[in-house]
Design a protein around this motif. Structure first.
Motif, PDB file in Angstrom:
ATOM      1  N   ILE A  69      -4.954  23.932  18.237  1.00 24.12           N
ATOM      2  CA  ILE A  69      -4.727  25.070  19.141  1.00 24.12           C
ATOM      3  C   ILE A  69      -6.051  25.725  19.497  1.00 24.12           C
ATOM      4  O   ILE A  69      -6.317  26.045  20.661  1.00 24.12           O
ATOM      5  CB  ILE A  69      -3.776  26.090  18.487  1.00 24.12           C
ATOM      6  CG1 ILE A  69      -2.385  25.481  18.320  1.00 24.12           C
ATOM      7  CG2 ILE A  69      -3.703  27.371  19.324  1.00 24.12           C
ATOM      8  CD1 ILE A  69      -1.437  26.336  17.505  1.00 24.12           C
ATOM      9  N   ARG A  70      -6.907  25.907  18.484  1.00 23.45           N
ATOM     10  CA  ARG A  70      -8.176  26.586  18.740  1.00 23.45           C
ATOM     11  C   ARG A  70      -9.094  25.748  19.627  1.00 23.45           C
ATOM     12  O   ARG A  70      -9.795  26.280  20.498  1.00 23.45           O
ATOM     13  CB  ARG A  70      -8.886  26.909  17.408  1.00 23.45           C
ATOM     14  CG  ARG A  70     -10.098  27.803  17.599  1.00 23.45           C
ATOM     15  CD  ARG A  70      -9.682  29.121  18.258  1.00 23.45           C
ATOM     16  NE  ARG A  70     -10.786  29.905  18.776  1.00 23.45           N
ATOM     17  CZ  ARG A  70     -11.399  29.722  19.921  1.00 23.45           C
ATOM     18  NH1 ARG A  70     -11.023  28.737  20.720  1.00 23.45           N
ATOM     19  NH2 ARG A  70     -12.377  30.510  20.302  1.00 23.45           N
ATOM     20  N   HIS A  71      -9.100  24.430  19.432  1.00 26.17           N
ATOM     21  CA  HIS A  71      -9.921  23.562  20.282  1.00 26.17           C
ATOM     22  C   HIS A  71      -9.406  23.559  21.720  1.00 26.17           C
ATOM     23  O   HIS A  71     -10.199  23.471  22.665  1.00 26.17           O
ATOM     24  CB  HIS A  71      -9.949  22.139  19.709  1.00 26.17           C
ATOM     25  CG  HIS A  71     -10.865  21.987  18.540  1.00 26.17           C
ATOM     26  ND1 HIS A  71     -12.234  21.909  18.660  1.00 26.17           N
ATOM     27  CD2 HIS A  71     -10.612  21.903  17.213  1.00 26.17           C
ATOM     28  CE1 HIS A  71     -12.795  21.778  17.468  1.00 26.17           C
ATOM     29  NE2 HIS A  71     -11.822  21.775  16.565  1.00 26.17           N
ATOM     30  N   TRP A  72      -8.088  23.661  21.892  1.00 28.44           N
ATOM     31  CA  TRP A  72      -7.530  23.740  23.243  1.00 28.44           C
ATOM     32  C   TRP A  72      -7.980  25.024  23.919  1.00 28.44           C
ATOM     33  O   TRP A  72      -8.371  25.010  25.093  1.00 28.44           O
ATOM     34  CB  TRP A  72      -6.006  23.663  23.159  1.00 28.44           C
ATOM     35  CG  TRP A  72      -5.345  23.822  24.495  1.00 28.44           C
ATOM     36  CD1 TRP A  72      -5.310  22.924  25.517  1.00 28.44           C
ATOM     37  CD2 TRP A  72      -4.634  24.987  24.958  1.00 28.44           C
ATOM     38  NE1 TRP A  72      -4.618  23.440  26.586  1.00 28.44           N
ATOM     39  CE2 TRP A  72      -4.189  24.705  26.266  1.00 28.44           C
ATOM     40  CE3 TRP A  72      -4.327  26.219  24.384  1.00 28.44           C
ATOM     41  CZ2 TRP A  72      -3.454  25.626  27.012  1.00 28.44           C
ATOM     42  CZ3 TRP A  72      -3.591  27.131  25.120  1.00 28.44           C
ATOM     43  CH2 TRP A  72      -3.164  26.838  26.423  1.00 28.44           C
ATOM     44  N   LEU A  73      -7.943  26.136  23.201  1.00 27.20           N
ATOM     45  CA  LEU A  73      -8.419  27.400  23.762  1.00 27.20           C
ATOM     46  C   LEU A  73      -9.910  27.328  24.078  1.00 27.20           C
ATOM     47  O   LEU A  73     -10.360  27.869  25.100  1.00 27.20           O
ATOM     48  CB  LEU A  73      -8.163  28.541  22.769  1.00 27.20           C
ATOM     49  CG  LEU A  73      -6.695  28.907  22.525  1.00 27.20           C
ATOM     50  CD1 LEU A  73      -6.588  29.909  21.377  1.00 27.20           C
ATOM     51  CD2 LEU A  73      -6.063  29.476  23.785  1.00 27.20           C
ATOM     52  N   ALA A  74     -10.663  26.667  23.229  1.00 26.08           N
ATOM     53  CA  ALA A  74     -12.097  26.528  23.473  1.00 26.08           C
ATOM     54  C   ALA A  74     -12.363  25.720  24.739  1.00 26.08           C
ATOM     55  O   ALA A  74     -13.273  26.026  25.515  1.00 26.08           O
ATOM     56  CB  ALA A  74     -12.773  25.861  22.271  1.00 26.08           C
ATOM     57  N   GLY A  75     -11.541  24.694  24.974  1.00 25.31           N
ATOM     58  CA  GLY A  75     -11.708  23.888  26.176  1.00 25.31           C
ATOM     59  C   GLY A  75     -11.462  24.678  27.442  1.00 25.31           C
ATOM     60  O   GLY A  75     -12.139  24.473  28.457  1.00 25.31           O
ATOM     61  N   VAL A 110     -13.596  34.918  27.548  1.00 26.47           N
ATOM     62  CA  VAL A 110     -14.557  34.458  28.560  1.00 26.47           C
ATOM     63  C   VAL A 110     -13.953  33.425  29.493  1.00 26.47           C
ATOM     64  O   VAL A 110     -14.676  32.686  30.171  1.00 26.47           O
ATOM     65  CB  VAL A 110     -15.836  33.897  27.890  1.00 26.47           C
ATOM     66  CG1 VAL A 110     -16.551  34.977  27.120  1.00 26.47           C
ATOM     67  CG2 VAL A 110     -15.525  32.721  26.978  1.00 26.47           C
ATOM     68  N   TRP A 111     -12.632  33.352  29.555  1.00 23.57           N
ATOM     69  CA  TRP A 111     -11.949  32.484  30.513  1.00 23.57           C
ATOM     70  C   TRP A 111     -12.125  33.104  31.892  1.00 23.57           C
ATOM     71  O   TRP A 111     -11.796  34.265  32.117  1.00 23.57           O
ATOM     72  CB  TRP A 111     -10.480  32.396  30.135  1.00 23.57           C
ATOM     73  CG  TRP A 111      -9.705  31.350  30.866  1.00 23.57           C
ATOM     74  CD1 TRP A 111     -10.184  30.230  31.467  1.00 23.57           C
ATOM     75  CD2 TRP A 111      -8.277  31.328  31.051  1.00 23.57           C
ATOM     76  NE1 TRP A 111      -9.165  29.506  32.023  1.00 23.57           N
ATOM     77  CE2 TRP A 111      -7.985  30.154  31.781  1.00 23.57           C
ATOM     78  CE3 TRP A 111      -7.243  32.177  30.675  1.00 23.57           C
ATOM     79  CZ2 TRP A 111      -6.680  29.816  32.134  1.00 23.57           C
ATOM     80  CZ3 TRP A 111      -5.939  31.847  31.026  1.00 23.57           C
ATOM     81  CH2 TRP A 111      -5.674  30.674  31.742  1.00 23.57           C
ATOM     82  N   GLN A 134     -16.044  26.547  25.687  1.00 26.81           N
ATOM     83  CA  GLN A 134     -16.671  27.055  24.476  1.00 26.81           C
ATOM     84  C   GLN A 134     -16.732  25.953  23.434  1.00 26.81           C
ATOM     85  O   GLN A 134     -15.765  25.250  23.188  1.00 26.81           O
ATOM     86  CB  GLN A 134     -15.866  28.234  23.908  1.00 26.81           C
ATOM     87  CG  GLN A 134     -16.389  28.741  22.572  1.00 26.81           C
ATOM     88  CD  GLN A 134     -15.316  29.474  21.780  1.00 26.81           C
ATOM     89  OE1 GLN A 134     -14.150  29.485  22.163  1.00 26.81           O
ATOM     90  NE2 GLN A 134     -15.705  30.059  20.661  1.00 26.81           N
ATOM     91  N   GLU A 135     -17.881  25.827  22.806  1.00 27.09           N
ATOM     92  CA  GLU A 135     -18.029  24.881  21.710  1.00 27.09           C
ATOM     93  C   GLU A 135     -17.686  25.590  20.409  1.00 27.09           C
ATOM     94  O   GLU A 135     -18.273  26.614  20.082  1.00 27.09           O
ATOM     95  CB  GLU A 135     -19.457  24.338  21.637  1.00 27.09           C
ATOM     96  CG  GLU A 135     -19.861  23.514  22.846  1.00 27.09           C
ATOM     97  CD  GLU A 135     -21.271  22.974  22.715  1.00 27.09           C
ATOM     98  OE1 GLU A 135     -21.875  23.200  21.651  1.00 27.09           O
ATOM     99  OE2 GLU A 135     -21.752  22.344  23.670  1.00 27.09           O
ATOM    100  N   VAL A 136     -16.706  25.061  19.670  1.00 25.78           N
ATOM    101  CA  VAL A 136     -16.375  25.616  18.368  1.00 25.78           C
ATOM    102  C   VAL A 136     -17.501  25.273  17.408  1.00 25.78           C
ATOM    103  O   VAL A 136     -17.861  24.118  17.231  1.00 25.78           O
ATOM    104  CB  VAL A 136     -15.036  25.050  17.856  1.00 25.78           C
ATOM    105  CG1 VAL A 136     -14.743  25.577  16.462  1.00 25.78           C
ATOM    106  CG2 VAL A 136     -13.916  25.410  18.813  1.00 25.78           C
ATOM    107  N   VAL A 137     -18.091  26.280  16.804  1.00 30.31           N
ATOM    108  CA  VAL A 137     -19.264  26.099  15.963  1.00 30.31           C
ATOM    109  C   VAL A 137     -18.899  25.375  14.680  1.00 30.31           C
ATOM    110  O   VAL A 137     -17.892  25.652  14.047  1.00 30.31           O
ATOM    111  CB  VAL A 137     -19.899  27.463  15.614  1.00 30.31           C
ATOM    112  CG1 VAL A 137     -21.103  27.282  14.705  1.00 30.31           C
ATOM    113  CG2 VAL A 137     -20.304  28.176  16.894  1.00 30.31           C
ATOM    114  N   LEU A 138     -19.732  24.401  14.310  1.00 31.86           N
ATOM    115  CA  LEU A 138     -19.561  23.681  13.053  1.00 31.86           C
ATOM    116  C   LEU A 138     -20.602  24.159  12.062  1.00 31.86           C
ATOM    117  O   LEU A 138     -21.774  24.313  12.410  1.00 31.86           O
ATOM    118  CB  LEU A 138     -19.709  22.175  13.269  1.00 31.86           C
ATOM    119  CG  LEU A 138     -18.735  21.531  14.247  1.00 31.86           C
ATOM    120  CD1 LEU A 138     -19.039  20.046  14.380  1.00 31.86           C
ATOM    121  CD2 LEU A 138     -17.309  21.713  13.775  1.00 31.86           C
TER     122      LEU A 138
END
Length: 465
Positions: free
Chosen positions: A172-178, A51-52, A182-186
């Motif tokens: 790495i995943r948080h960087w991709l989410a940024g 979704v980028w 996208q909010e990484v689900v907790l």
């Protein structure tokens, strides 16, 4: 100078061809590497950055379009072949687009909204199909299979690292989410491993597809001239790896699908080694089952819980989806979201288990999502769908984990899943262009042997998987 293995990988037009290094159809080794690199980049965009966007345009779609234009200009014969030999599949996508436009217009969607949805759902899929098949014709099934598995393996490995608490994997995943806003689900204060993928569910979908392309391509490679093929010893370790990553991302449906697949596979492909593995597996479960269960419960309790909201709410979502279809069999259009309708049916649903999920969750069922989006107009496409399935019946067995998974989630062909087209293309070209020695085998089984040239060999119609 490319080493011998790499050259064999790229020159081969079949997964079993590792020997001849003569370029075919004017395609050089460099061409093959470039095409394969483009395919891998497109796979990674679909896996890690789906979704980028630039404004409202997905970057993966822009890249796919640019890649299609470049491939079409450089290899017009391959592009024409992709259209000619996959007209039925492209026609299915076009048919869905037309039905979606009609149903959306009837439901009062704005023309701009409909146009955007058609571009993202149907035009993008058609472009992906074309790119996937052109690259498959250029590079062969083995190279495409390894590219798909390699891209998904990167995400799976990252999920395994996340599961054991490696901070770098999460960074790495948080960087991709940024990049994607996208909010990484907790979940319960702890991140659920999702690798490089957009979500744990998308990772599970991709795992199912990686297994399908690996097992199906190998199966076509191992076909005998009389059509008889035995059990593949590589299937069992592949299933173990598949299940291990599914455990890491805490997704249950792929594991259920793997068990069902193995049961069907064992029944269909009988063999001494397979019987031994079944007995060995039963003994292992009997002896180590309690210890493994304790380990899973201590690390990923979600896998063994059946009373959590996600599990108990499935029946409420399924019931909700059936009610929605019953009340509007024409369909709701390309912007269908069940959460827009729950208030009208709450008096029917509130007594069901974990009914509150209908307020915030999608239907978690691929078939119901498609039915409520396109409505009974899907009946018009049933002959085309069955025609494609019949042509690919030899490989359908390997999609059992995928089918089970999408029955419980919001993924599937033309619904949040573009990677399936790369898998279909790789399976389709597998076995089309056998090496010289295997061509002789097949010809000898049916009569006089025919000599084929690597440069001018026949190109039979694809056999979509």
């Amino acid at each position: 100078m490319l080493n011998e293995t790499a050259r064999a990988l790229l020159v081969s037009d079949d997964v079993s061809a590792v020997g001849s290094f003569v370029p075919r159809g004017g395609v050089t080794y460099v061409d093959k590497w470039i095409a394969l690199a483009g395919l891998f980049a497109l796979l990674m965009l679909n896996i890690a950055l789906p979704v980028w966007k630039i404004s409202t345009v997905p970057i993966r779609g822009l890249f796919a379009g640019a890649l299609l234009v470049a491939l079409g200009a450089l290899y017009p014969a391959h592009a024409a072949r992709a259209v000619r030999e996959n007209g039925q599949l492209l026609g299915l996508v076009a048919g869905l687009a037309l039905i979606g436009i009609f149903v959306s217009a009837v439901n009062g969607l704005a023309p701009g909204v409909i146009t955007q949805a058609v571009i993202e759902m149907h035009l993008q899929a058609a472009v992906m199909i074309m790119v996937a098949f052109i690259v498959a014709y250029i590079c062969g099934a083995r190279a495409c299979m390894l590219a798909i598995i390699g891209a998904i393996a990167l995400s799976g490995l990252t999920a395994m690292l996340q599961a054991v608490g490696i901070d770098a994997a999460w960074d790495i995943r948080h960087w991709l989410a940024g990049l994607q806003n996208q909010e990484v689900v907790l979940e319960s204060g702890k991140n659920r491993p999702l690798g490089l993928s957009f979500s744990p569910i998308q990772l599970a979908t991709q795992l199912c597809l990686a297994f399908a392309v690996y097992a199906a391509v190998r199966d076509k490679q191992r076909q005998h001239p009389n059509g008889v093929v035995g059990a593949d010893p590589a299937v069992f370790p592949a299933l173990l790896v598949f299940a291990a990553v599914a455990v890491a991302c805490g997704t249950r449906s792929p594991i259920l699908g793997a068990l069902l697949f193995f049961a069907f596979y064992a029944a269909q492909r009988r063999g001494t080694w397979l019987s031994f593995l079944i007995m060995l597996g039963g003994l292992t479960v009997y002896l180590l089952g309690p210890m493994l269960l304790d380990m899973i419960q201590s690390t990923q309790p979600r896998l063994v819980e059946t009373d959590d909201k996600s599990a108990t709410g499935r029946m409420s979502l399924f019931t909700f989806g059936l009610i929605l279809f019953r009340d509007n069999p024409l369909g709701y259009g390309l912007e269908f979201s069940p959460t827009d309708h729950w208030t009208d049916y709450w008096h029917y649903l509130y007594t069901l288990p974990s009914a509150v999920v209908v307020q915030t969750q999608e239907l978690h069922n691929y078939a119901l999502n498609m039915l409520n989006t396109y409505g009974i107009g899907l009946l018009l496409l049933v002959p085309t769908i069955f025609g494609l399935l019949r042509r690919g019946k030899a490989s359908l067995l390997f999609f059992i984990p995928y089918v089970v998974h999408i029955a419980f989630h919001n993924s599937g062909p033309l619904w949040n899943d573009m990677i399936i087209w790369f898998v279909v293309a790789a399976i389709s070209v597998a076995g089309q262009n056998l090496p010289v020695d295997q061509r002789h085998e097949h010809a000898g089984a049916h009569g006089r042997r025919r000599q084929y040239s690597h440069r001018s060999g026949p190109h039979p119609r694809p056999y979509p998987g």
